[in-house]
Write a protein that holds these residues in place. Structure first.
Motif, PDB file in Angstrom:
ATOM      1  N   CYS A 455       0.876  -1.169   0.000  1.00 21.00           N
ATOM      2  CA  CYS A 455       0.000   0.000   0.000  1.00 21.00           C
ATOM      3  C   CYS A 455       0.918   1.224   0.000  1.00 21.00           C
ATOM      4  N   CYS A 458       0.827   3.525   3.079  1.00 18.68           N
ATOM      5  CA  CYS A 458       1.298   3.075   4.392  1.00 18.68           C
ATOM      6  C   CYS A 458       2.653   2.372   4.328  1.00 18.68           C
ATOM      7  N   CYS A 473      -5.634  -3.092   2.477  1.00 15.95           N
ATOM      8  CA  CYS A 473      -4.620  -2.648   3.435  1.00 15.95           C
ATOM      9  C   CYS A 473      -5.256  -2.655   4.824  1.00 15.95           C
ATOM     10  N   CYS A 476      -5.030   1.179   6.450  1.00 23.28           N
ATOM     11  CA  CYS A 476      -5.836   2.334   6.041  1.00 23.28           C
ATOM     12  C   CYS A 476      -7.104   1.900   5.326  1.00 23.28           C
ATOM     13  N   SER A 478      -7.596   0.777   2.457  1.00 22.17           N
ATOM     14  CA  SER A 478      -7.721   0.982   1.019  1.00 22.17           C
ATOM     15  C   SER A 478      -7.727  -0.380   0.330  1.00 22.17           C
TER      16      SER A 478
HETATM   17 ZN    ZN Z   1      -2.718   1.545   3.614  1.00 21.47          ZN
END
Ligand code: ZN
Ligand code: ADP
Ligand code: ZN
Length: 738
Positions: A455, A458, A473, A476, A478
């Motif tokens: 990701c 991050c 992820c 976060c 995503s």
């Molecule tokens: Zn992330």
């Protein structure tokens, strides 16, 4: 005297109160602290709470605004609750308006006033003739066993609310069908204070206490009208719940309310039904699964005193209880009592504060007390009680370590473990396999060039979720589609790395194909009611193999689970977080507590690469109490909490230099008895595109810590980097990774 100014807390992230003028049209006697007012704020109208009143103001009248109106509905924050909330805001150095909001249900925070209809409860119909009931019942028992079960529940516990029925695992459809068949009916709940009555206690349900239990119950009862904090340190299955139930009797009999805090409601249906079986008194549940209306009703039931017992998660500690007499915190060591964002309070800690303010007893229970609590108990600050035996025949399971370095592994399972699972299944018993990593695989990579799907926001690998066909992820949230080709070298040989619960379920299903497997983790229980359904299937023995994350470690009671396997504990042995070992030990003991709860003996197998690690050895050979005392001496030598006190300043920004400079500037001042550690990049240095830094303030005493934090917050206004970062302060931080 006519009040002309009020100081109001407003739900904005500002550490101050706002002064408003009270127009002469409003009767001064209606102005009470804790009451809600509608005030202009910027271009909006907001609900504020009156904190104090005065007849003069330092600010000129022309600079002040008038309040718009006073909300006259009697739903104020009671004075003792207001006092408690102000103490909390002070302790956590958190904006007071934000803190007060937490104590109000959403519907009371809105400028438009809610219409309040009373909660309804469910009752079984009174049949004229026994015959009628039996005929209808026979029919449903055959065709719809779940309906029959619900009917039986309502029949024994008249007056359940829908929220309670749902929490116990039933659906609205089942309820509606029973109503259509005229087996049950809905009634409006009364809104008077509850009154203890002759049938309030189900005497025949009471168990005869063991000596250890009886000692605790009488100690709590003895301090019934004064503050005292009791730690019940009792191995799993030692009868802590029975202690709570009997300790509550005296409080309830005096028409005082009991607040019970639990880590997670959905995970403790058995505990709830034990409370309901024991007390024929109104019980209210408070948890995140309630909708706004239900929240308001629970709030009102607490405030008006209709509810005798409130069982709830973390934020229930702010319930506006009318006449609170006793607080119980079950599984006090559980990390979920700490709120990990915005107002970072620890519900257990402030529950103790609340008990102190009200001068009432509080009971903390755990099989694995947190080191903070244990230290307070050992030092005599709390009354320390131990339950060392399980009543009845059940024995505590023994933990055995499996050295995986010496074994051939197949899908994360050692030969020893596979064999043990096989024998358990053959005996017709259930096995629980514990892996604290959800998803299919913690990463995917390219077999040719070793590229890993990261990701970008991050800098951490994406977790593969095969079921959803997505990369997610876990930091976060995503999401991304699974690439067909490696973006770096074009190869199509992209493979999962490592194993999560989703994959384990698949593999175990193949290895033991004649048995049914069920997975219980956050992903498999996302749908409402799904967790209760799966847990029910486990108790109905529909599944023999249970796979899960730490969700499975908590409070469940599975009588036929005789083998618990932990696939991997190594992560916690070498962590930057000084609490990692404590948490690992708590988790292991809790998971182990799932095995052999009844007469069948249980086994716990733990796979590790480091079977000689001193912490593991201590835990396995000497048990948690010994481990905990050893860990405490280590903390003492290193001057770590509970032998010192910490506050953590966190800052984040789009560039790493901003938070670093911001925090650095805080360290310019020195404070007596305090030390700074940092600023350093957080263990999760980048998350969702932001760079994150930490600064820990550590002090020898709480007083010194609070003084330093107070002063530091005041210097921030002059900090030249403050506008470029987002910062927060966390008192008694638990999560040091962020
Ligand atoms: Zn992330
Ligand atoms: P804990 O909360 O400590 O895990 P529980 O209260 O759930 O333990 O008790 C474990 C089991 O022991 C339950 O089945 C409970 O009914 C039983 N139990 C508890 N106290 C007694 C007692 N005094 N006599 C007999 N059985 C008991
Ligand atoms: Zn590649």
């Amino acid at each position: 005297m006519q009040v002309s100014y009020i100081q109001v807390a407003i739900p904005v992230p500002m550490r101050q109160l706002f002064t408003y003028i009270v127009p002469a049209t409003i009767n001064g006697e209606d102005i009470q602290t804790g009451a809600r007012v509608i005030v202009p704020f910027g271009h909006r109208q907001v609900i504020g709470i009156i904190i104090s009143t005065s007849t003069t103001s330092d600010i000129e009248d022309k600079k002040l605004k008038s309040i718009i109106s006073l909300v006259n509905d009697n739903f104020h924050l009671p004075p003792t609750l207001l006092k408690f909330l102000l103490r909390c805001a002070d302790y956590y150095h958190h904006p007071v308006g934000d803190v007060l909001q937490l104590a109000l249900p959403v519907l009371l925070r809105q400028v438009e006033q809610p219409t309040i209809d009373l909660a309804t409860t469910w009752h079984s119909q009174q049949f004229e003739q026994v015959n009628e009931e039996t005929v209808t019942l026979e029919k449903i028992t055959k065709r719809a066993p779940k309906q029959a079960e619900l009917y039986a529940l309502i029949n024994t516990h008249q007056g359940l609310t829908w929220a309670e029925i749902r929490t116990l695992g039933f659906t609205k459809a089942q309820l509606n069908t029973l109503e259509k068949k005229q087996l049950i009916e809905e009634k409006e709940q009364k809104s008077e204070c509850f009154v203890y009555h002759d049938d309030a206690l189900a005497e025949d349900e009471k168990l005869t206490l063991t000596v250890e239990q009886a000692v605790i119950v009488s100690a709590v009862k003895a301090s019934f009208d004064q503050f005292s904090c009791h730690l019940v340190d009792g191995i799993t299955g030692s009868g802590k719940t029975e202690v709570y139930l009997q300790a509550m009797e005296k409080t309830l009999a005096a028409n005082k309310q009991v607040l019970v805090l639990v880590p997670e409601i959905g995970l403790t249906p058995q505990m709830l039904s034990r409370f309901e079986q024991r007390f024929n008194l109104p019980i209210c549940l408070h948890h995140s699964g309630l909708n706004d209306k239900e929240r308001l009703q629970t709030w009102l039931a607490a405030q008006r005193g209709t509810a005798a017992i409130i069982i709830g998660t973390r934020s229930a500690v702010f319930s506006p209880l009318h006449h609170l007499g006793l607080i119980i915190v079950d599984e006090e060591h559980d990390g979920s009592f700490k709120q990990q964002d915005s107002f970072r309070y620890q519900a257990r800690d402030i529950a103790i504060l609340r008990a102190g303010q009200l001068n009432i007893p509080i009971v903390l229970g755990s099989a694995t007390p947190s080191l903070e609590t244990l230290q307070n108990a050992l030092s005599g600050k709390y009354q320390y009680h131990q339950l060392t035996q399980r009543p009845g025949q059940s024995t505590q399971s023994k933990i055995t370590l499996i050295n995986v370095a010496q074994q051939q592994m197949e899908h994360g399972l050692s030969g020893t473990l596979k064999k043990a699972i096989g024998t358990t299944l053959k005996r017709g018993e259930q096995a629980l396999i514990f892996l604290n990593r959800r998803g299919y695989a913690p990463a995917i990579n390219c077999q040719e060039c070793h590229w890993i799907a990261d990701c970008q926001r991050c800098n951490k690998p994406y977790t593969l979720h095969q079921g959803q066909k997505l990369l997610i992820c876990h930091h976060c949230s995503s999401q991304k589609r699974i690439p067909y080709q490696c973006p770096s070298c074009g190869s199509v040989r992209i493979k999962p790395m490592g194993q999560g619960t989703e994959q384990l379920e698949e593999r175990i299903g193949e290895l033991f194909e004649n048995y049914s497997t069920v997975r219980i983790d956050r992903d498999s229980t996302r749908k409402k009611g799904e967790l209760a359904k799966l847990l029910q299937e486990v108790s109905d023995k529909k599944h023999q193999l249970l796979i899960g994350t730490q969700m499975l470690a908590k409070g469940h009671h599975f009588p036929d689970v005789t083998l618990v396997a932990v696939l991997d504990v190594d992560g916690a042995l070498f962590s930057f977080d000084f609490r990692a070992a404590e948490h690992m030990a708590q988790l292991l003991v809790q998971v182990a507590g799932r095995a052999g709860r009844e007469s069948k003996p249980g086994r716990v197998l733990v796979q590790t690469n480091f079977p000689d690690h001193p912490l593991l050895q201590d835990l396995v050979n000497n048990g948690y109490p010994h481990f905990a005392k050893y860990a405490l001496t280590e903390r003492k030598q290193a001057l770590l909490p509970p032998f010192s006190y910490q506050a953590l300043f966190r800052a984040e920004a789009n560039y790493p230099s901003y938070p670093e400079k911001f925090l650095s500037a805080l360290t310019d001042v020195t404070f007596d008895g305090c030390q700074f550690a940092g600023p350093v990049p957080a263990a999760m240095e980048k998350k969702a595109g932001k760079y994150r830094y930490h600064l820990i303030v550590q002090a020898k005493s709480r007083k010194q810590l609070h003084f330093a934090v107070y002063r530091l917050i005041h210097t921030i206004a002059q900090n030249e980097w403050q506008k470029k970062v987002r910062w927060t302060v966390d008192i008694d931080p638990l999560d040091l990774s962020w």
